[in-house]
Design an enzyme around this catalytic site. Structure first.
Site, short mmCIF file in Angstrom:
data_model
loop_
_atom_site.label_atom_id
_atom_site.label_comp_id
_atom_site.label_asym_id
_atom_site.label_seq_id
_atom_site.Cartn_x
_atom_site.Cartn_y
_atom_site.Cartn_z
N ASP A 30 0.86 -1.19 0.00
CA ASP A 30 0.00 0.00 0.00
C ASP A 30 0.89 1.23 0.00
O ASP A 30 1.99 1.21 0.54
CB ASP A 30 -0.92 -0.01 1.23
CG ASP A 30 -2.18 0.80 0.99
OD1 ASP A 30 -3.27 0.20 0.89
OD2 ASP A 30 -2.09 2.04 0.88
N LYS A 35 -0.67 3.12 7.23
CA LYS A 35 -1.46 1.88 7.20
C LYS A 35 -0.54 0.66 7.31
O LYS A 35 -0.81 -0.28 8.05
CB LYS A 35 -2.21 1.85 5.87
CG LYS A 35 -3.56 1.24 5.94
CD LYS A 35 -4.24 1.48 4.60
CE LYS A 35 -5.51 0.72 4.49
NZ LYS A 35 -6.11 0.82 3.17
N GLU A 155 -18.83 -7.29 3.33
CA GLU A 155 -18.28 -6.74 4.57
C GLU A 155 -19.00 -7.38 5.74
O GLU A 155 -20.19 -7.68 5.68
CB GLU A 155 -18.49 -5.22 4.59
CG GLU A 155 -17.61 -4.54 3.58
CD GLU A 155 -17.73 -3.03 3.62
OE1 GLU A 155 -18.12 -2.48 4.67
OE2 GLU A 155 -17.42 -2.41 2.60
N CYS A 260 -20.37 -0.77 -2.20
CA CYS A 260 -20.44 -1.50 -3.47
C CYS A 260 -21.72 -1.25 -4.27
O CYS A 260 -21.66 -0.74 -5.38
CB CYS A 260 -20.28 -2.99 -3.22
SG CYS A 260 -18.65 -3.39 -2.61
C1 UDX Z 1 -22.05 -6.58 -1.51
C2 UDX Z 1 -22.19 -7.97 -2.15
O1 UDX Z 1 -23.08 -8.77 -1.37
C3 UDX Z 1 -20.84 -8.64 -2.27
O2 UDX Z 1 -20.98 -9.88 -2.94
C4 UDX Z 1 -19.91 -7.73 -3.08
O3 UDX Z 1 -18.63 -8.29 -3.17
C5 UDX Z 1 -19.83 -6.37 -2.42
O4 UDX Z 1 -21.14 -5.81 -2.26
P1 UDX Z 1 -21.75 -5.63 0.97
O5 UDX Z 1 -21.85 -4.27 0.37
O6 UDX Z 1 -20.68 -5.92 1.96
O7 UDX Z 1 -21.58 -6.75 -0.18
O8 UDX Z 1 -23.11 -5.91 1.72
P2 UDX Z 1 -24.46 -6.76 1.53
O9 UDX Z 1 -24.59 -7.69 2.67
O10 UDX Z 1 -24.57 -7.34 0.19
O11 UDX Z 1 -25.55 -5.62 1.71
C6 UDX Z 1 -25.59 -4.48 0.86
C7 UDX Z 1 -26.68 -3.53 1.28
O12 UDX Z 1 -27.96 -4.07 0.97
C8 UDX Z 1 -26.72 -3.20 2.77
O13 UDX Z 1 -26.97 -1.83 2.90
C9 UDX Z 1 -27.88 -4.01 3.29
O14 UDX Z 1 -28.48 -3.41 4.42
C10 UDX Z 1 -28.81 -3.98 2.09
N1 UDX Z 1 -29.74 -5.12 2.05
C11 UDX Z 1 -29.25 -6.39 1.88
C12 UDX Z 1 -31.11 -4.90 2.13
O15 UDX Z 1 -31.57 -3.77 2.28
N2 UDX Z 1 -31.95 -5.98 2.03
C13 UDX Z 1 -31.52 -7.24 1.85
O16 UDX Z 1 -32.34 -8.16 1.76
C14 UDX Z 1 -30.12 -7.46 1.79
#
Ligand code: UDX
Length: 436
Positions: A30, A35, A155, A260
């Site tokens: 990095d 970090k 995450e 994401c």
């Molecule tokens: C996501 C993808 O799941 C992962 O595969 C990719 O690599 C990165 O993006 P992440 O952003 O860590 O992962 O969280 P995730 O658990 O997928 O939730 C994303 C968002 O959707 C959160 O804000 C969560 O609260 C929301 N969510 C998720 C809902 O509102 N309803 C659901 O049913 C599921």
């Protein structure tokens, strides 16, 4: 195998650590010295369950090292992962400057055949771009290959996801190159899918876009349920039992945030436009998602038309449970709306308070959910941390000024809360408040 990982964000740090855990020699690079210094003292830059333990063990056993010296890391590796961040501007255009810089430095450092892997989420065509940049800086310009190997970790469960992936996607120019990379994953039991580079690049975006579409779909159904007096949780259960639909990602509420989904969907819309396709469906997915906070806030306003001087206990600040990540967290938007109307806001989050303090002011940070709720006019639940499901709500009710709950994630059972004497409002479960 000797591998080098460029970028120690969520993806890079977890990838490097997990490859070390699988028995490889991983060097993580990095640019940010502070970090690297911290990582060399086993201090994690992010909160991620299980990560610290794994980093500590693999450092101790000599398989995992952290450095700012990209050149020697590249020279000592056979496989180089680019895991730098790719921020997206509001119009969806991905900023690839970190990827470009990494490719340039890799090109300048090359000392023999390498496989260069894009693990960052990058728009289709980025593999070609990396190939061109490395060629420009490397005399022996055919002595390398560029592969797309997207990462799907979430995450909050990143380590577990990386150790137990549900699939491994390798987009490579030839089968031979794909198989070499697959050797790295050989100890994991997961279906492996080999594609061309473009398809792998699209798979990552299409996955996130599809999951986001499910979330916006169920939120749109929640809106309809509120209008007719139906229960969206029952509807989700009813449709999710169809294996073609599935139960995952049908939780209605405040919509998706995080680093994401919002950026990846915007990026896919932008890229599609660039190639001449107007992705209206995904524009709607984003619109529905962006309306969620205003909709929920409307519920609070129906019950408390005048917010001035009213106290709200906001529970949960991170964009989702088990992380301290505040990127695109709904809490920020809701708190802004409350404080703009002169409400008093008391907040609590089990992990994200230090991160939130840098972003949110005009609120009182409390030591517990109980402290936040004490004397409050209402509880506003934003993030569904497990500990909020286990609160002693009798105790909370007795300490509140008025026993009102706005549950943005439907974590409680409406009839039970009402029996306990709460005025309970949630998402897509019929009843909307009347002003008092
Ligand atoms: C996501 C993808 O799941 C992962 O595969 C990719 O690599 C990165 O993006 P992440 O952003 O860590 O992962 O969280 P995730 O658990 O997928 O939730 C994303 C968002 O959707 C959160 O804000 C969560 O609260 C929301 N969510 C998720 C809902 O509102 N309803 C659901 O049913 C599921």
């Amino acid at each position: 195998m000797n591998i080098c990982i460029i970028g120690t964000g969520y993806v890079g740090l977890v990838t490097g650590t997990v490859f070390a855990e699988l028995g490889n020699d991983a060097v993580c690079v990095d640019k940010v010295e502070e970090k690297i210094e911290k990582l060399n003292k086993n201090e994690m830059p992010i909160y991620e369950p299980g990560l610290e333990e794994l980093v500590t063990r693999n450092r101790k056993e000599g398989r995992l090292t952290f450095t700012t010296d990209l050149k020697s890391a590249v020279q000592g590796a056979e496989i180089i992962f680019i895991c730098v961040n790719t921020p997206t501007s509001d119009n969806g255009d991905s900023n690839l400057s970190y990827v470009k810089a990494a490719a340039e430095e890799i090109g300048q450092s090359m000392n023999g055949y390498k496989i260069i892997v894009n693990k960052s989420t990058v728009p289709v065509g980025t593999g070609d771009m990396v190939y061109d940049i490395v060629s420009q800086h490397y005399n022996n310009s055919h002595d390398f290959d560029v592969v797309s190997n997207p990462e799907f970790l979430r995450e909050g469960s990143a380590v577990d996801d990386a150790l137990n992936p549900d699939r491994i996607i390798i987009g490579a120019p030839t089968k031979q190159v794909a198989f070499r990379l697959l050797e790295l994953y050989s100890s994991l039991e997961a279906p492996m899918i080999i594609t061309d580079v473009y398809s792998a690049e699209i798979i990552k975006y299409a996955s996130n876009a599809f999951l986001s579409t499910k979330i916006s779909f169920i939120n749109a159904i929640a809106n309809l349920c509120e209008k007719v007096g139906a229960d969206v949780e029952d509807v989700a259960k009813g449709i999710g039992r169809d294996p073609r639909i599935g139960q995952a990602f049908l939780n209605p509420g405040l919509g998706f945030g995080g680093s994401c989904f919002p950026k990846d969907i915007k990026s896919l819309v932008y890229t599609s436009q660039k190639f001449g396709y107007d992705f209206e469906l995904l524009k709607n997915v984003l619109e529905i998602n962006e309306e969620r906070v205003a909709h929920f806030f409307g519920m609070i306003k129906s019950r408390f038309p005048n917010l001035e001087g009213k106290t709200f206990a906001v529970l949960g600040l991170s964009f989702k449970p088990n992380t301290d990540d505040m990127r695109e967290a709904k809490s920020i938007e809701i708190i802004k709306k409350l404080t703009a109307e002169k409400a008093v806001v008391r907040v609590f989050d089990p992990v994200a308070m230090p991160a939130a303090k840098k972003l949110i002011d005009s609120v009182t940070f409390c030591a517990s959910a109980y402290e936040a709720c004490s004397s409050a006019d209402a509880m506003v639940l934003i993030t569904e941390w497990r500990e909020f499901k286990q609160l002693n709500l009798e105790k909370i009710k007795n300490s509140m000024k008025t026993a009102v709950i706005f549950d943005g994630r439907n974590i409680y059972d409406p009839s039970r809360k009402e029996k306990m004497g709460f005025e309970y409002y949630s998402v897509g479960r019929g009843k909307w408040p009347k002003s008092s």
